[in-house]
Scaffold this motif. Structure first.
Motif, PDB file in Angstrom:
ATOM      1  N   ARG A  16      15.356  38.977   4.472  1.00 28.96           N
ATOM      2  CA  ARG A  16      15.668  38.532   5.835  1.00 28.96           C
ATOM      3  C   ARG A  16      15.625  37.018   5.996  1.00 28.96           C
ATOM      4  O   ARG A  16      15.893  36.502   7.077  1.00 28.96           O
ATOM      5  CB  ARG A  16      14.689  39.127   6.837  1.00 28.96           C
ATOM      6  N   SER A  37      21.432  27.737   3.645  1.00 30.46           N
ATOM      7  CA  SER A  37      21.543  28.712   4.730  1.00 30.46           C
ATOM      8  C   SER A  37      22.094  30.060   4.266  1.00 30.46           C
ATOM      9  O   SER A  37      22.566  30.848   5.056  1.00 30.46           O
ATOM     10  CB  SER A  37      22.398  28.148   5.854  1.00 30.46           C
ATOM     11  N   ARG A  38      22.014  30.293   2.979  1.00 23.80           N
ATOM     12  CA  ARG A  38      22.492  31.587   2.479  1.00 23.80           C
ATOM     13  C   ARG A  38      21.329  32.555   2.262  1.00 23.80           C
ATOM     14  O   ARG A  38      20.203  32.134   2.070  1.00 23.80           O
ATOM     15  CB  ARG A  38      23.262  31.398   1.169  1.00 23.80           C
ATOM     16  N   TYR A  39      21.686  33.837   2.285  1.00 26.04           N
ATOM     17  CA  TYR A  39      20.671  34.878   2.145  1.00 26.04           C
ATOM     18  C   TYR A  39      20.589  35.381   0.701  1.00 26.04           C
ATOM     19  O   TYR A  39      21.582  35.290  -0.033  1.00 26.04           O
ATOM     20  CB  TYR A  39      20.987  36.033   3.098  1.00 26.04           C
ATOM     21  N   HIS A  67      20.871  38.165  -0.839  1.00 23.24           N
ATOM     22  CA  HIS A  67      21.872  39.076  -1.395  1.00 23.24           C
ATOM     23  C   HIS A  67      23.184  38.386  -1.726  1.00 23.24           C
ATOM     24  O   HIS A  67      24.075  38.990  -2.322  1.00 23.24           O
ATOM     25  CB  HIS A  67      22.103  40.255  -0.446  1.00 23.24           C
ATOM     26  N   GLU A  68      23.304  37.111  -1.357  1.00 24.17           N
ATOM     27  CA  GLU A  68      24.539  36.381  -1.673  1.00 24.17           C
ATOM     28  C   GLU A  68      24.442  35.635  -3.006  1.00 24.17           C
ATOM     29  O   GLU A  68      25.365  34.938  -3.397  1.00 24.17           O
ATOM     30  CB  GLU A  68      24.868  35.388  -0.543  1.00 24.17           C
ATOM     31  N   MET A  99      26.201  22.377   6.809  1.00 22.31           N
ATOM     32  CA  MET A  99      26.000  23.445   5.832  1.00 22.31           C
ATOM     33  C   MET A  99      26.609  24.741   6.327  1.00 22.31           C
ATOM     34  O   MET A  99      26.487  25.114   7.484  1.00 22.31           O
ATOM     35  CB  MET A  99      24.512  23.660   5.617  1.00 22.31           C
ATOM     36  N   SER A 100      27.241  25.466   5.440  1.00 22.75           N
ATOM     37  CA  SER A 100      27.896  26.702   5.854  1.00 22.75           C
ATOM     38  C   SER A 100      26.867  27.789   6.099  1.00 22.75           C
ATOM     39  O   SER A 100      25.869  27.872   5.401  1.00 22.75           O
ATOM     40  CB  SER A 100      28.869  27.150   4.773  1.00 22.75           C
ATOM     41  N   GLY A 101      27.132  28.596   7.100  1.00 27.89           N
ATOM     42  CA  GLY A 101      26.187  29.637   7.442  1.00 27.89           C
ATOM     43  C   GLY A 101      26.293  30.809   6.487  1.00 27.89           C
ATOM     44  O   GLY A 101      27.371  31.165   6.034  1.00 27.89           O
ATOM     45  N   GLY A 102      25.152  31.403   6.157  1.00 28.63           N
ATOM     46  CA  GLY A 102      25.168  32.566   5.282  1.00 28.63           C
ATOM     47  C   GLY A 102      25.362  33.824   6.087  1.00 28.63           C
ATOM     48  O   GLY A 102      25.282  33.818   7.296  1.00 28.63           O
ATOM     49  N   ARG A 103      25.655  34.878   5.384  1.00 35.92           N
ATOM     50  CA  ARG A 103      25.871  36.161   6.038  1.00 35.92           C
ATOM     51  C   ARG A 103      24.552  36.924   6.017  1.00 35.92           C
ATOM     52  O   ARG A 103      24.106  37.385   4.983  1.00 35.92           O
ATOM     53  CB  ARG A 103      26.918  36.931   5.243  1.00 35.92           C
ATOM     54  N   SER A 104      23.934  37.038   7.170  1.00 35.54           N
ATOM     55  CA  SER A 104      22.648  37.710   7.207  1.00 35.54           C
ATOM     56  C   SER A 104      22.859  39.214   7.135  1.00 35.54           C
ATOM     57  O   SER A 104      23.967  39.703   7.298  1.00 35.54           O
ATOM     58  CB  SER A 104      21.899  37.371   8.490  1.00 35.54           C
ATOM     59  N   LEU A 105      21.766  39.932   6.889  1.00 32.01           N
ATOM     60  CA  LEU A 105      21.859  41.378   6.837  1.00 32.01           C
ATOM     61  C   LEU A 105      22.273  41.947   8.186  1.00 32.01           C
ATOM     62  O   LEU A 105      22.899  42.977   8.274  1.00 32.01           O
ATOM     63  CB  LEU A 105      20.521  41.969   6.417  1.00 32.01           C
ATOM     64  N   ASN A 154      11.449  43.127   8.290  1.00 31.53           N
ATOM     65  CA  ASN A 154      12.058  44.049   7.350  1.00 31.53           C
ATOM     66  C   ASN A 154      11.948  45.502   7.789  1.00 31.53           C
ATOM     67  O   ASN A 154      12.541  46.382   7.169  1.00 31.53           O
ATOM     68  CB  ASN A 154      11.428  43.867   5.964  1.00 31.53           C
ATOM     69  N   PHE A 161      22.595  49.920   9.309  1.00 34.14           N
ATOM     70  CA  PHE A 161      21.525  48.948   9.099  1.00 34.14           C
ATOM     71  C   PHE A 161      20.406  49.439   8.188  1.00 34.14           C
ATOM     72  O   PHE A 161      19.477  48.704   7.909  1.00 34.14           O
ATOM     73  CB  PHE A 161      20.896  48.549  10.441  1.00 34.14           C
ATOM     74  N   PRO A 191      17.961  49.798   5.553  1.00 33.31           N
ATOM     75  CA  PRO A 191      17.711  48.884   4.450  1.00 33.31           C
ATOM     76  C   PRO A 191      17.879  49.524   3.077  1.00 33.31           C
ATOM     77  O   PRO A 191      18.105  48.823   2.090  1.00 33.31           O
ATOM     78  CB  PRO A 191      16.262  48.437   4.659  1.00 33.31           C
ATOM     79  N   PHE A 209      21.014  48.382   1.152  1.00 30.44           N
ATOM     80  CA  PHE A 209      21.311  47.080   0.549  1.00 30.44           C
ATOM     81  C   PHE A 209      20.143  46.422  -0.161  1.00 30.44           C
ATOM     82  O   PHE A 209      20.152  45.234  -0.381  1.00 30.44           O
ATOM     83  CB  PHE A 209      21.951  46.124   1.567  1.00 30.44           C
TER      84      PHE A 209
END
Lengths: 320, 285
Positions: free
Chosen positions: A107, A148-150, A152-153, B1-7, B199, B279, B281, B284
Motif C-alpha cells: 500500500r 511515487s510508484r507502488y 507491484h510496478e 514525478m509521475s504518479g504510480g498506480r495504487s492498488l 492492508n 479489491f 488482496p 494481487f
C-alpha cells in the motif's frame, strides 16, 4: 575492531502439542552461538535450510527475543534495551530480507517506504525528506521516478533495491542480509551483490551475509561461519576455509558446489537430510551424516575451538 | 514525478468493468439519493392521516402509484421516507460494528498471547447468544428509540468483523515488511495504523457492505415484531407488518415495502461481491 559481539545466543521454541499429542517438544533453532562482526568487514553465514541462520539473523535485530545469551552492538547491551531506547538503538542495525515480494508494504509507494525510517527517527523534515529519499534512490540505482510508484510496478531486483534503500535510510552501521539474492534471477543476483559491495566501500558498512549457497558467500565474505542445526561448526577467513576446510560438513558443502570442469567432482557431497531440530542427535549433531565419524562423535559434543590462528572448528578430528 | 498506480486505482478499474457490480452500485447510490431528496420526490406527508375514510386502502392509481394504507397515507411516500430509516440505521449500525470489530480484531491479532485468547473467547461467547433474543430483551428493558435500535444492531454485529480482522492481521504480521518497519524502530501504533490496517481495509469494507444487507433484514424483522423504530415514523419492516392483515384485499401495502427490502439487500450484496472481486488482496499479492 568488533562492532557486534554476541555470546551464547540461544533461541528455543516450544512446538505446539496437538490436542491428542501429549508433551510439547522443544525446537532448538539456535543453540549456543557466538558471533562477532568486525567493523567494515563481511561475515558470511552458511548452512542448509532450517539450520537456524534466519532465526539467528532475527535475534541480532531483536525481531525475536532470545532464550539466552548476550548481544553487544557498538558497546551497548542490545538485549537490555526497552521501549523508546530500543527503538532508537534499532537504527544501528538493519536488515535486507529474502523475499522481495513480502518485504514491501503493497500500500505504500517506494518513496514512502524508504522515507519511513527517516520519519520515525526524525532525520529530516519537510522537503528534506523527499530530497534524502531521492539521494537514496540514486545510491541504489533506481530512477527518481520510482518515488511515487507502488511495489507491484517493480521487478524483483528493483524491489530488492527499494529494500536496500529502506535499510540505508536510517544510516545503519551494520546490515544483516538474509539471503538477499536467493529469490532473484541469476543475472540480477550479480547486480545486487555488486551493489551491496559498492555500498559497503562507500559507506563503511559492516555486513552479515546469510546464505545457503557457498558460491555466493565466497564472493563477498571476509570471514565465513558455517552453521549446522543451530550451532556454528566452523569459522575462519573465507579464502582458507575454501582452500582447506576443517570440518567434514564444510567439506561436504564445498563439494556440493557445481563445478564447471567435467570430472572435477572428486569430493563427496553430503548425503541424507538434516535431522529435525526437535530431535538433534546426541554427541556431534553431524555424526549421523558424517563420512569420517568415529566412536567419540556420537558420545560427546565437540565445542567450537581454535584449531589454528583465526580458524575454529567444532570437530573431534581436530582435537589432539 | 509521475504518479504510480495504487492498488486502489487498479481495483477501481476492475470494478468498473463488472456490469453487475456497477448496476448494484448505481442502485445503492440511487437509494441514498431518494432518501436525501425525499421531500422533493413526493407531495404527500408520510405521517399525517387522510381525512376521509374512502381514502383508506386505495389500490394503485394515478395520484397514489403504490396505493394507500389503512390510514389513507400514500404508500410510495412512506416507502421513500422509510428508506431514510433503513439506510441510516443500517449505515450507522455497520459503522459501529466495523469500528468495534476492527479495534478488537487488530488488538487481538497484533498483541497475541493471553490478550488474544481472552478477547477471542469473549467473541465466541457473544456469538453464541442468539442476536434477536438479545435485542428483544434489551428493547424490552429500555424504551424503544431510533438510537437504541441502531446501537443494538451495531453492538451485536461486530464479532464476525473482529474474527476476520484478527485473522488478516495475524497473517500480515508474518510478512517481512512488518519485520522491516519493526527493525526501523516503529512503535506498535505506527505498525498497526500505517502498515497493517491499510492492508486489511479492503477486506473490512467488503465485509461491511455484505453486512449492511443483513442489518437491514434484522431491522425489518425487529420492526415487523413491533420492536423497531417506533411509529408513526415509517420503516419498511413496520409497513410490511401493518399490511399483513389486509394482504388479500390490499396487497400493495405489504408488497412494495417488501420489494424495497429485497432490492436494497440484493443491491448491497451484489455491491459487496463486486468489491470483493475487484479489491480482494488475495488476487494481487
Amino acid at each position: 575492531m568488533s562492532i557486534l559481539v554476541a555470546k551464547g545466543l540461544k533461541k528455543y521454541y516450544r512446538s505446539q502439542g496437538g490436542l491428542f499429542l501429549r508433551g510439547r517438544q522443544l525446537v532448538r533453532a539456535v543453540d549456543g552461538v557466538d558471533i562477532e562482526l568486525r567493523k567494515g568487514m563481511t561475515l558470511g553465514l552458511v548452512g542448509e535450510s532450517g539450520c537456524g541462520k534466519s532465526t539467528l539473523a532475527r535475534l541480532l535485530l531483536r525481531l525475536e527475543e532470545p532464550t539466552e545469551g548476550t548481544l553487544e552492538i557498538d558497546g551497548t547491551d542490545f538485549f537490555a534495551l526497552r521501549g523508546r531506547e530500543l527503538r532508537r538503538a534499532r537504527r544501528k542495525i538493519q536488515m535486507i530480507f529474502q523475499d522481495p515480494y513480502s518485504s514491501l508494504n503493497p500500500r505504500l509507494t517506494a518513496g514512502s517506504t524508504i522515507a519511513e525510517g527517516i520519519k520515525i527517527h526524525k532525520l529530516a523534515r519537510g522537503a528534506d525528506v523527499e530530497r534524502r529519499v531521492g539521494e537514496l534512490l540514486d545510491k541504489v540505482g533506481l530512477p527518481r521516478t520510482a518515488y511515487s510508484r507502488y511495489p507491484h510496478e517493480f521487478s524483483g531486483g528493483q524491489r530488492q533495491r527499494i529494500g536496500i534503500a529502506r535499510a540505508l535510510a536510517v544510516e545503519p552501521d551494520i546490515v544483516v542480509a538474509d539471503e538477499p539474492v536467493s529469490a532473484l534471477d541469476v543475472s540480477v543476483q550479480a547486480q545486487i551483490i555488486n551493489l551491496l559491495a559498492d555500498l559497503q566501500s562507500d559507506l563503511g558498512l559492516t555486513y552479515l551475509f546469510v546464505a545457503h549457497d557457498l558460491g555466493v558467500v565466497e564472493h563477498v565474505s571476509d570471514r565465513i561461519s558455517v552453521m549446522y542445526l543451530g550451532r556454528i561448526v566452523e569459522s575462519g577467513p573465507a579464502v582458507e576455509l575454501f582452500s582447506s576446510p576443517l570440518h567434514p560438513y564444510t567439506e561436504g558443502l564445498l563439494a556440493s558446489i557445481p563445478s564447471a570442469k567435467p570430472g572435477d567432482r572428486v569430493r563427496v557431497a553430503i548425503s541424507g537430510d538434516v535431522p529435525s531440530p526437535v530431535d538433534i542427535p546426541a554427541g556431534c549433531a553431524f555424526h549421523t551424516r558424517c563420512p569420517k565419524a568415529f566412536g567419540r562423535c556420537s558420545a560427546e559434543t565437540p565445542r567450537l575451538r581454535e584449531v589454528s590462528p583465526g580458524r575454529c572448528a567444532a570437530c573431534w578430528l581436530h582435537v589432539d | 514525478m509521475s504518479g504510480g498506480r495504487s492498488l486502489w486505482s487498479a481495483g477501481w478499474a476492475r470494478f468498473r468493468k463488472n456490469p453487475l457490480a456497477m448496476a448494484a452500485a448505481v442502485t445503492v447510490l440511487a437509494l441514498y439519493l431518494v432518501a436525501i431528496f425525499a421531500p422533493v420526490l413526493t407531495p404527500y406527508d408520510p405521517v399525517s392521516h387522510g381525512d376521509l375514510p374512502e381514502m383508506r386502502h386505495q389500490p394503485p392509481s394515478r395520484e397514489h402509484p403504490l396505493g394507500t394504507d389503512k390510514f389513507g397515507r400514500d404508500v410510495l411516500t412512506r416507502l421513500i421516507y422509510g428508506s431514510r430509516i433503513s439506510l441510516t440505521v443500517s449505515f450507522l449500525a455497520v459503522t459501529i460494528s466495523v469500528v468495534l470489530g476492527s479495534i478488537v480484531g487488530s488488538v487481538a491479532g497484533y498483541t497475541g498471547g493471553i490478550v488474544d485468547a481472552v478477547l477471542m473467547r469473549m467473541v465466541d461467547a457473544l456469538m453464541s447468544i442468539p442476536r434477536l433474543f438479545l435485542m428483544l430483551t434489551c428493547i424490552a428493558l429500555f424504551s424503544r428509540s431510533f438510537l437504541l435500535v441502531t446501537i443494538l444492531l451495531g453492538a451485536t454485529g461486530w464479532m464476525g468483523t473482529a474474527r476476520l480482522v484478527r485473522g488478516q492481521i495475524l497473517s500480515l504480521r508474518g510478512r517481512e515488511f512488518v519485520s522491516a518497519v519493526e527493525a526501523l524502530g516503529a512503535g506498535s501504533r505506527r505498525i498497526v495504523l500505517r502498515h497493517l490496517i491499510p492492508n486489511v481495509l479492503t477486506v473490512i469494507i467488503v465485509s461491511a457492505t455484505l453486512k449492511i444487507g443483513l442489518i437491514i433484514l434484522v431491522e425489518a424483522a425487529l420492526s415487523f415484531l413491533g420492536l423497531g423504530v417506533p411509529p408513526p415514523t415509517p420503516s419498511w419492516g413496520q409497513m410490511v407488518y401493518e399490511g399483513r392483515e389486509v394482504l388479500l384485499d390490499a396487497w400493495w401495502v405489504s408488497t412494495f415495502p417488501g420489494l424495497a427490502i429485497v432490492v436494497t439487500v440484493v443491491g448491497y450484496n451484489l455491491l459487496g461481491d463486486g468489491l470483493r472481486d475487484s479489491f480482494d488482496p488475495v488476487q494481487f499479492t
